[in-house]
Write a protein that holds these residues in place. Structure first.
Motif, PDB file in Angstrom:
ATOM      1  N   ASP A  45      -8.553 -20.508  20.127  1.00  0.00           N
ATOM      2  CA  ASP A  45      -8.723 -21.587  19.156  1.00  0.00           C
ATOM      3  C   ASP A  45      -9.989 -21.384  18.328  1.00  0.00           C
ATOM      4  O   ASP A  45      -9.997 -21.606  17.114  1.00  0.00           O
ATOM      5  CB  ASP A  45      -8.777 -22.944  19.870  1.00  0.00           C
ATOM      6  N   ALA A  46     -11.054 -20.922  18.982  1.00  0.00           N
ATOM      7  CA  ALA A  46     -12.307 -20.643  18.265  1.00  0.00           C
ATOM      8  C   ALA A  46     -12.085 -19.512  17.265  1.00  0.00           C
ATOM      9  O   ALA A  46     -12.557 -19.575  16.122  1.00  0.00           O
ATOM     10  CB  ALA A  46     -13.409 -20.288  19.248  1.00  0.00           C
ATOM     11  N   ASP A  47     -11.328 -18.490  17.683  1.00  0.00           N
ATOM     12  CA  ASP A  47     -11.033 -17.372  16.782  1.00  0.00           C
ATOM     13  C   ASP A  47     -10.251 -17.851  15.562  1.00  0.00           C
ATOM     14  O   ASP A  47     -10.493 -17.400  14.445  1.00  0.00           O
ATOM     15  CB  ASP A  47     -10.243 -16.285  17.515  1.00  0.00           C
ATOM     16  N   ARG A  48      -9.343 -18.775  15.772  1.00  0.00           N
ATOM     17  CA  ARG A  48      -8.556 -19.316  14.652  1.00  0.00           C
ATOM     18  C   ARG A  48      -9.462 -20.058  13.672  1.00  0.00           C
ATOM     19  O   ARG A  48      -9.377 -19.880  12.462  1.00  0.00           O
ATOM     20  CB  ARG A  48      -7.465 -20.239  15.172  1.00  0.00           C
ATOM     21  N   LEU A  49     -10.348 -20.914  14.196  1.00  0.00           N
ATOM     22  CA  LEU A  49     -11.259 -21.663  13.316  1.00  0.00           C
ATOM     23  C   LEU A  49     -12.247 -20.727  12.617  1.00  0.00           C
ATOM     24  O   LEU A  49     -12.609 -20.965  11.464  1.00  0.00           O
ATOM     25  CB  LEU A  49     -12.005 -22.739  14.107  1.00  0.00           C
ATOM     26  N   ARG A  50     -12.648 -19.657  13.310  1.00  0.00           N
ATOM     27  CA  ARG A  50     -13.521 -18.666  12.662  1.00  0.00           C
ATOM     28  C   ARG A  50     -12.775 -17.970  11.522  1.00  0.00           C
ATOM     29  O   ARG A  50     -13.347 -17.725  10.469  1.00  0.00           O
ATOM     30  CB  ARG A  50     -13.988 -17.614  13.669  1.00  0.00           C
TER      31      ARG A  50
END
Length: 158
Positions: A45-50
């Motif tokens: 999820d963090a990778d997606r927001l990044r």
């Protein structure tokens, strides 16, 4: 169709982020809400927001990106979370040692602590200070003035 989501809002500016990013789907909006509330999210999820350029930072200490901070007029908050270049912190240490000749770890912590990113935990701040001191030592800029690592002070190397 109207959707109402109940919950606690910690930052009223969050709605401005959503207004400025109408392309966000519901899942991304919830993930961003979790980040702005300081709740941990999963790596994917963090990778997606990044990838959407909405957040920055490490997984355990994500913060809103520069563009998002600008949309809510919180550029100062962004800089506090992002932190400054390591060279800035190293310069502070060197200037302190030039002025006062020596410093123990407690004094260096006191010098840097409030300037380190708010997104770091106390443990992460300790590691950051350690890494800064180690980098200066490895470049032969500073050294310890004694054998006892706990009682020795940091000094500038001649």
């Amino acid at each position: 169709m109207l959707l109402t989501v109940y919950g606690k809002t910690l930052d009223d500016n969050y709605m401005h982020i959503l207004y400025d990013h109408p392309e966000l789907n519901l899942q991304d909006a919830f993930l961003l809400d979790r980040v702005q509330k300081g709740v941990q999210i999963e790596k994917k999820d963090a990778d997606r927001l990044r990838a959407l350029k909405l957040v920055e930072g490490r997984l355990g200490s994500l913060y809103l990106s520069a563009s998002v901070a600008k949309s809510i007029e919180d550029q100062a908050g962004y800089i506090k979370n992002k932190g400054l270049d390591d060279q800035y912190y190293k310069t502070l240490i060197i200037e302190y040692l030039k002025q006062y000749s020596k410093a123990n770890r407690k004094e260096i912590n006191k010098l840097l602590w409030g300037k380190l990113p708010d997104s770091l935990s106390d443990d992460q701040k300790k590691h950051k200070v350690h890494n800064l001191l180690t980098a200066l030592k490895n470049k032969n800029v500073i050294e310890k003035d004694g054998e006892n690592q706990r009682k020795a002070n940091w000094i500038l190397k001649d």
